[in-house]
Enzyme design. Structure first.
Site, mmCIF file in Angstrom:
data_model
loop_
_atom_site.group_PDB
_atom_site.id
_atom_site.type_symbol
_atom_site.label_atom_id
_atom_site.label_comp_id
_atom_site.label_asym_id
_atom_site.label_seq_id
_atom_site.Cartn_x
_atom_site.Cartn_y
_atom_site.Cartn_z
ATOM 1 N N LYS A 1 0.693 -1.132 -0.114
ATOM 2 C CA LYS A 1 0.063 0.007 0.191
ATOM 3 C C LYS A 1 0.754 1.250 -0.005
ATOM 4 C CE LYS A 1 -0.094 0.498 4.898
ATOM 5 N NZ LYS A 1 -0.435 1.003 5.848
ATOM 6 N N THR A 2 1.939 1.260 0.605
ATOM 7 C CA THR A 2 2.832 2.440 0.641
ATOM 8 C C THR A 2 3.255 2.840 -0.621
ATOM 9 O OG1 THR A 2 3.439 1.979 3.154
ATOM 10 C CG2 THR A 2 4.899 3.523 1.868
ATOM 11 N N ASP B 1 -3.408 7.548 5.340
ATOM 12 C CA ASP B 1 -3.087 6.225 5.770
ATOM 13 C C ASP B 1 -3.587 5.724 6.658
ATOM 14 O OD1 ASP B 1 -1.658 3.923 5.067
ATOM 15 O OD2 ASP B 1 0.516 4.780 5.607
ATOM 16 N N GLU B 2 -3.590 4.250 6.912
ATOM 17 C CA GLU B 2 -4.069 3.822 8.364
ATOM 18 C C GLU B 2 -5.457 4.162 8.647
ATOM 19 O OE1 GLU B 2 -2.400 1.211 9.017
ATOM 20 O OE2 GLU B 2 -0.105 1.461 9.218
ATOM 21 N N GLN C 1 -6.994 -4.810 10.239
ATOM 22 C CA GLN C 1 -5.746 -4.427 11.267
ATOM 23 C C GLN C 1 -6.331 -3.092 12.041
ATOM 24 O OE1 GLN C 1 -1.619 -4.607 9.359
ATOM 25 N NE2 GLN C 1 -2.710 -4.947 7.640
ATOM 26 N N ARG D 1 3.185 -10.441 10.220
ATOM 27 C CA ARG D 1 4.457 -9.970 10.294
ATOM 28 C C ARG D 1 5.319 -10.660 9.725
ATOM 29 N NH1 ARG D 1 2.759 -5.661 9.542
ATOM 30 N NH2 ARG D 1 0.802 -6.691 9.312
#
Length: 790
Positions: free
Chosen positions: A50-51, A274-275, A305, A655
């Site tokens: 996504k970044t 973002d987020e 998340q 992760r």
DNA sequence: CGCACCACAATTTTT
DNA sequence: TTGTGGTGCG
């Protein structure tokens, strides 16, 4: 004259060219990058890049403007132009493809953490060059500070208002509780702060909150309302804002002042958040307001998340984005580039048990990889040993320490692990411990700087007025405070004119001296660079001198820390080109994580699952997978809490890139109590095919397993062949710069002698007898950069 | 005023 | 069990 056919060919060629520019992205990613107009919801699963999408979307806006979606053909376009476009990528073609490129300063990209903001800035710089400097790539809080520094005076603050961190807020509340004679049992400050925070999130002013509380006939709530009102008053008197205020006041500024709102709404043509799953209501309002001009708002998030509900984050924001913006387009990024098959399949299986979610399934092109390894240890001690053994085993096969991360639910769980690592000489680092800026001496010096910048800051003024000791006792300070209250002045103003108060006669000289020192430093800070102000402060306050009087190791490390602050100042000046006091204080106030994860240090990484969000590691150990620990006791029986825990588990699993170990202890001692726990339900939710249960003692739910068995003996052989072990001697070992018997100076441990040096992997295990802290075992590579020969 | 001792509490915590 | 914060004494 342009025919319809010409226009179509032109548009198609232009689009094709831009597509080819982003050919390295997958189709969904590319679509996200090339979607320009209107609201866009990007549901980006863990590890889906996504970044990368965010960066390239911005790059596309800057390079090609609205071209990728527009059906407008520029007026003067010619057949020759079309030919160039159709010929494919060339500088000329790229120039022709651009349509109304977006100026970088008209883009706002908001993140939550400084780390994320920094990463964004760095990668933007690499992708779009110097233009990146003008993009507003900031955290919610720093963007708000930037806005407030321009116009805070409209809200009754000065432009150099102070920012209170969590500890400051806590202190204010504690003082109020004392002054109001409220029982801490009935009114825990933590709870009160969370109520206040929630009220702010709902934009309830102290008055409105009070009204509500009275209506409910809840005495306790009414008292809390009084505390809230007093809290707000004190912060205002101190010209201070807490973290919530930064957002709240910005929203209020924008709502109440048409011209300010218009300015930002016209300015920001594109807003990216973002987020998004972690935004609270206020942050939602802020983003919505800032994007209110063009409604080009792109939010990126993953409902699975969302793990900060307890801090006010509401998953609603992401679940109802389409209701908030009926014209919104939605793109899902479901291809995961991080984890191997079994790990991803386990993550999907676990999260599928949540009811409140948008629903998406990650997939990977990678192969299945290793199955997830479960290990049931008899107690927390063996659990830690198991983890240490696996890490050591991998290390002996050439895996760097830093490729391992140990994740746990609570910080309290790290102790046993640390102990096991220390015993084996495994270098590790715990994240989330006491931070540099939380150290008392650092806070002292910062308090000085705050008071210099803002003399109304009574909290910080009180902190330093007698540090180092200058004969201004509690009694004098209280007397000054009373006088200040009586005359409606600030405490600092009373100090400045102390001689005018007969009540203060005895202390007046000292008080005036102190104020004169601060005044002089303030005058200086108006012109001189910050590092010079710092030097002058140290000289005039005698802070370091006072520490030098007594030569204890603690004082030495305090002096070190204070000096370290100067190097922080210097690097701030170097990085930003700004040497103003206010700028630096903003940075510090909003930067909790300055000594962030540095990739240079080869250490095993230990942290809570919360802090691991956004990171990835080749090998992950998820420890303490037990009912009552993870999921935590408080979540059992609570549907919403349980779903949040499950999302946390999803974060933990995702992760891991290649290997995931899940461990639990049948018996665990925590907070001095021993308890017997069942294996976490989340483990049971992992399909058998993805999980290697290893050796499971009979009746593993209970405490009747034999004590002291070791996992490696009784566990059946792993299915995957174990790679040949490289013996330490054959590993490439660089000649050590240090030798046995030498005296060294270590940055944190001080002077010591190297007692032994044992080759291990590509490194050496050194044992050093330090003068002050005893004998330590360190890995040489990691330690070398902190040591010098004597 | 500083230090020592004792009681008490302990999910998670981007800013 | 561990860390912290408050109190009381030297």
């Amino acid at each position: 004259m342009q025919t319809q056919e010409f226009e179509q060919r032109y548009i198609a060629a232009r689009k094709k060219l831009i597509e080819s520019e982003f050919a390295f992205l997958n189709p969904e990613q590319r679509q996200a990058v090339m979607t320009i107009d209107g609201p866009l919801l990007l549901l980006a699963g863990a590890g889906s890049g996504k970044t990368t999408v965010l960066i390239n979307r911005i790059a596309n806006l800057i390079r090609y403007g609205v071209a990728s979606e527009s059906d407008t053909v520029p007026d003067g376009a010619t057949e020759a132009d079309l030919a160039v476009l159709e010929a494919g990528a060339s500088d000329e073609a790229r120039r022709l493809a651009a349509l109304d490129p977006v100026q970088p300063w008209r883009i706002l990209a908001i993140t939550f953490t400084n780390k994320a903001a920094d990463e964004l800035k760095t990668r933007l710089e690499r992708t779009v060059g110097p233009a990146a400097a003008d993009i507003w790539a900031q955290t919610f809080h720093s963007a708000c500070v930037r806005i407030l520094r321009r116009d805070a005076d409209r809200l009754g603050f000065t432009k150099s208002f102070t920012i209170y961190d969590t500890t400051d807020s806590q202190n204010v509340v504690k003082h109020i509780l004392k002054d109001f004679n409220l029982d801490e049992k009935l009114y825990p400050y933590r709870y009160i702060l969370s109520v206040i925070s929630k009220a702010k999130d709902e934009m309830l002013s102290p008055d409105a909150f009070m009204e509500q509380a009275k209506k409910s006939y809840d005495v306790r709530r009414t008292k809390i309302a009084e505390v809230y009102a007093e809290y707000a008053r004190r912060l205002r008197d101190a010209d201070a804002m807490d973290f919530d205020d930064l957002i709240l006041n910005t929203v209020q500024l924008l709502q109440e002042y048409e011209d300010v709102r218009a300015y930002y709404q016209r300015k920001f043509r594109f807003v990216l958040v973002d987020e998004y799953q972690d935004t609270n209501h206020l942050q939602y309002l802020l983003a919505r307001t800032l994007a209110g001009g063009y409604e080009n708002i792109c939010v990126v998030g993953d409902d699975d998340q969302s793990i900060y509900r307890f801090r006010g984050a509401t998953i609603r924001n992401i679940l109802e984005f389409e209701k908030d913006y009926p014209s919104a387009r939605v793109i899902k990024l479901e291809q995961n580039y991080r984890s191997t098959g079994h790990i991803l399949s386990a993550a999907n299986a676990v999260i599928r048990n949540n009811l409140t979610r948008k629903g998406k399934t990650l997939w990977t092109a990678k192969d299945k990889g290793d199955r997830i390894q479960l290990h049931v240890a008899p107690n927390e001690n063996d659990e830690a040993q198991y983890v240490a053994d696996r890490i050591l085993e991998a290390f002996s096969q050439g895996t760097p320490w830093s490729e391992n991360a140990v994740l746990y639910r609570m910080n309290a769980q790290s102790n046993q692990l640390e102990y096991a690592f220390k015993r084996r000489g495994i270098p590790y680092r715990v994240y989330g411990g006491t931070k540099f800026f939380d150290r008392a001496e650092v806070k002292d010096v910062l308090a000085y700087l705050c008071v210099i910048a803002n003399p109304s800051d009574e909290l910080r003024l009180r902190r330093i007025i007698n540090v180092p000791v200058r004969g201004i006792g509690q009694t004098s300070v209280e007397k000054c405070a009373e006088l200040a209250a009586r005359d409606g002045k600030t405490l600092y103003a009373v100090l400045q004119s102390a001689e005018q108060y007969p009540e203060l006669q005895r202390a007046a000289g000292k008080l005036k001296d102190f104020a004169a020192m601060i005044d002089a430093l303030r005058d200086m800070s108006a012109g001189a660079p910050l590092d010079a102000v710092y030097d002058a402060l140290m000289e005039r306050s005698g802070y370091i001198r006072a520490l030098q009087v007594k030569e204890t190791p603690e004082n030495e490390s305090r002096i070190e820390n204070v000096k370290e602050l100067k190097s922080n100042i210097l690097s701030y000046i170097k990085d930003t080109g700004d040497s103003s006091l206010n700028g630096f204080l903003d940075e510090v106030a909003l930067y909790t994580d300055l000594d962030s994860l540095d990739r240079d240090a080869d250490c095993v990484v230990m942290m809570t699952i919360h802090s691991a969000k956004g990171l990835e590691f080749p090998t992950v150990f998820l420890v303490g997978a037990e009912e009552g620990i993870f999921p935590g006791l408080k979540a059992i029986g609570e549907q919403e809490e349980m779903e949040e825990e499950r999302r946390l588990c999803y974060v933990a699993i995702t992760r891991a890139m290649r290997r995931l170990f899940v461990t639990c202890a049948q018996q665990r001692m925590l907070f001095g109590r021993t308890s017997t726990n069942r294996v976490s339900r989340f483990v049971e939710e992992i399909p058998d095919g993805d999980l290697d249960r290893g050796y499971v003692p009979r009746g593993y739910n209970y405490s009747d397993a034999p004590r002291g068995f070791t996992q490696s003996v009784q566990r059946p052989q792993r299915q995957n062949p174990i790679r040949p072990v490289i013996t330490p001697a054959t590993a490439k070992a660089e000649p050590p710069q240090f030798q046995k018997g030498e005296m060294v100076e270590h940055r944190s441990f001080g002077r010591g002698m190297i007692v032994s040096m044992t080759p291990m992997g590509g490194d050496f295990l050194v044992e050093i007898a330090f003068d002050k802290v005893g004998t330590k075992r360190l890995m040489l590579k990691a330690a070398a950069r902190l040591m010098k020969k004597l």
